[in-house]
Design an enzyme around this catalytic site. Structure first.
Site, PDB file in Angstrom:
ATOM      1  N   HIS A  72       0.836  -1.199   0.000  1.00 46.70           N
ATOM      2  CA  HIS A  72       0.000   0.000   0.000  1.00 46.70           C
ATOM      3  C   HIS A  72       0.867   1.244   0.000  1.00 46.70           C
ATOM      4  O   HIS A  72       1.803   1.368   0.785  1.00 46.70           O
ATOM      5  CB  HIS A  72      -0.918   0.015   1.230  1.00 46.70           C
ATOM      6  CG  HIS A  72      -2.150  -0.806   1.056  1.00 46.70           C
ATOM      7  ND1 HIS A  72      -3.269  -0.638   1.848  1.00 46.70           N
ATOM      8  CD2 HIS A  72      -2.446  -1.800   0.183  1.00 46.70           C
ATOM      9  CE1 HIS A  72      -4.210  -1.507   1.468  1.00 46.70           C
ATOM     10  NE2 HIS A  72      -3.728  -2.210   0.468  1.00 46.70           N
ATOM     11  N   TYR A 200      -9.773   5.333   7.619  1.00 45.76           N
ATOM     12  CA  TYR A 200     -10.062   5.614   9.023  1.00 45.76           C
ATOM     13  C   TYR A 200     -11.078   6.747   9.048  1.00 45.76           C
ATOM     14  O   TYR A 200     -10.771   7.862   8.603  1.00 45.76           O
ATOM     15  CB  TYR A 200      -8.794   6.033   9.766  1.00 45.76           C
ATOM     16  CG  TYR A 200      -7.716   4.969   9.842  1.00 45.76           C
ATOM     17  CD1 TYR A 200      -7.559   4.197  10.990  1.00 45.76           C
ATOM     18  CD2 TYR A 200      -6.841   4.741   8.770  1.00 45.76           C
ATOM     19  CE1 TYR A 200      -6.562   3.228  11.074  1.00 45.76           C
ATOM     20  CE2 TYR A 200      -5.847   3.782   8.849  1.00 45.76           C
ATOM     21  CZ  TYR A 200      -5.715   3.023   9.998  1.00 45.76           C
ATOM     22  OH  TYR A 200      -4.729   2.069  10.070  1.00 45.76           O
ATOM     23  N   TYR A 384       3.279   6.397  10.368  1.00 47.96           N
ATOM     24  CA  TYR A 384       2.494   5.261   9.924  1.00 47.96           C
ATOM     25  C   TYR A 384       3.376   4.169   9.314  1.00 47.96           C
ATOM     26  O   TYR A 384       3.166   2.984   9.557  1.00 47.96           O
ATOM     27  CB  TYR A 384       1.455   5.717   8.895  1.00 47.96           C
ATOM     28  CG  TYR A 384       0.352   4.707   8.629  1.00 47.96           C
ATOM     29  CD1 TYR A 384      -0.688   4.535   9.531  1.00 47.96           C
ATOM     30  CD2 TYR A 384       0.356   3.926   7.481  1.00 47.96           C
ATOM     31  CE1 TYR A 384      -1.710   3.616   9.289  1.00 47.96           C
ATOM     32  CE2 TYR A 384      -0.641   3.005   7.221  1.00 47.96           C
ATOM     33  CZ  TYR A 384      -1.669   2.853   8.142  1.00 47.96           C
ATOM     34  OH  TYR A 384      -2.674   1.946   7.913  1.00 47.96           O
TER      35      TYR A 384
END
Length: 389
Positions: A72, A200, A384
């Site tokens: 990703h 999210y 992240y």
């Protein structure tokens, strides 16, 4: 029995550590209270940082991960009206890999016999002894008999409820904890994901997450009160709620199907210091818990294992004592940064029961700032994908 390193817990942290040590010729025995089938049946995280994938590649066990995992380049934050894409590849030059923790565990377990990694499953009543001495040991019950393993070091990779952390006297330790006033209701289903990247979502009705395990298996979550019951959430109600909270763009691509698994998980932030006491060293959930909002749980355990394996390898191969002495300090520096990110993202994306109109306006302002600021997006992306080791 006698070994150099005894590891308590055969989850991914314990297995990774065991494989890394065995690859350097260090004698290891792993003791696990549950059966191998039970360990593989646990449904957990699925977003891997480069730290974790690099460890799998270093062991030569990353082939299936690269063949079946989903790289990703970004993810989305949603505020009910729009999707804010965080382009982690453009901002950091790195990716994350969507590959379930269960699959990581399966790969590590399958390679253990041929690599001489001994794992004892169904070990009941594990207890640690003499961790402050030069000859620590552990005992357990199996097949009706009590057995003992003596070791140079004990490594506690046995999770939040395991016995390892309990072997550290309260007088020399500190625990820091925040328990959140809500949980995540999750559903796993054999349906294609509604999006190619995670979402999210912050919605007036509460948080939601759209994620996946593969091109044909999806994992979704919604924020629920702690007193909610699974039986009050039939599949149709949960799919309806997801369609509302994820927003119209995701809802238009939402494929519904029967649940393979549903569960409600409470959320907490927890750190235990120090992560070393005598000849006992803690790693993973035995020492810290993060809310799953930032996808840090397994990855933080992997960074612990990186530091711990380097310290033990240095001890045995180079007679280096500094790595063991400095393990807790080094690991905790990264732990607290990951705790900060997970806490910050949880606070931003969830609705708190005691939140007021001011708190909501702060969330809106923060999301507006993120949407318009490359600097803010870069900070989120760096955390992240995983901070440097």
């Amino acid at each position: 029995m006698r070994t150099q390193v005894a590891i308590i817990g055969a989850g991914p942290a314990g297995l990774l550590l065991g494989h890394l040590l065995r690859a350097e010729g260090i004698d290891v025995i792993i003791v696990e209270r549950a059966s191998s089938d039970y360990v593989l049946g646990r449904i957990r995280a699925g977003v891997l940082e480069r730290t974790t994938t690099d460890l799998m590649d270093r062991l030569g066990l990353g082939a299936r991960m690269h063949a079946e995992g989903l790289p990703h380049d970004g993810f989305h934050l949603a505020d009910g009206e729009r999707l804010i894409r965080i382009d982690i590849a453009a901002l950091t030059g790195r990716q994350v890999m969507v590959y379930g923790q269960t699959e990581v565990t399966r790969d590590l377990m399958a390679a253990a016999p041929e690599r001489g990694l001994q794992i004892i499953y169904d070990a009941a009543n594990v207890a640690l002894h003499d961790v402050e001495s030069d000859r620590p040991s552990l005992t357990f019950e199996k097949d009706g008999a009590v057995r003992r393993i003596e070791a140079d070091f004990l490594c506690g990779c046995d999770g939040f409820h395991g016995p390892s952390r309990q072997a550290v006297p309260p007088s020399v330790a500190s625990a820091y904890e925040k328990v959140y006033p809500f949980g995540w209701l999750g559903i796993l289903a054999d349906v294609p994901p509604c999006t190619h990247e995670l979402i999210y979502a912050n919605h007036a009705r509460g948080f939601a997450l759209a994620s996946m395990r593969s091109e044909t298996r999806s994992r979704y979550y919604v924020q629920v009160a702690l007193d909610e019951k699974i039986e009050d959430w039939p599949d149709d109600r949960l799919w309806d709620e997801l369609a509302v909270r994820l927003g119209p763009e995701a809802a238009a691509n939402l494929t519904r199907g029967p649940s393979l698994e549903k569960s409600i998980a409470p959320l907490r932030s927890f750190v235990f210091e120090p992560m070393r006491h005598g000849r006992l060293l803690l790693a993973g959930d035995s020492a810290h818990i993060v809310p799953p909002t930032g996808a840090k749980g397994l990855n933080l355990a992997a960074s612990d294992v990186h530091y711990l394996s380097e310290a033990l390898i240095g001890h045995y191969l180079r007679n280096d004592r500094d790595g063991i002495a400095g393990y807790s300090r080094k690991a905790l520096a990264r732990v607290w940064k990951s705790e900060r990110f997970s806490w910050q993202l949880t606070r931003l994306m969830h609705r708190f029961p005691d939140g007021d109109a001011f708190d909501r306006r702060m969330q809106v302002a923060e999301l507006d700032y993120i949407a318009s600021s490359t600097a803010a997006q870069t900070s989120i992306a760096e955390n992240y994908v995983g901070l440097p080791l």
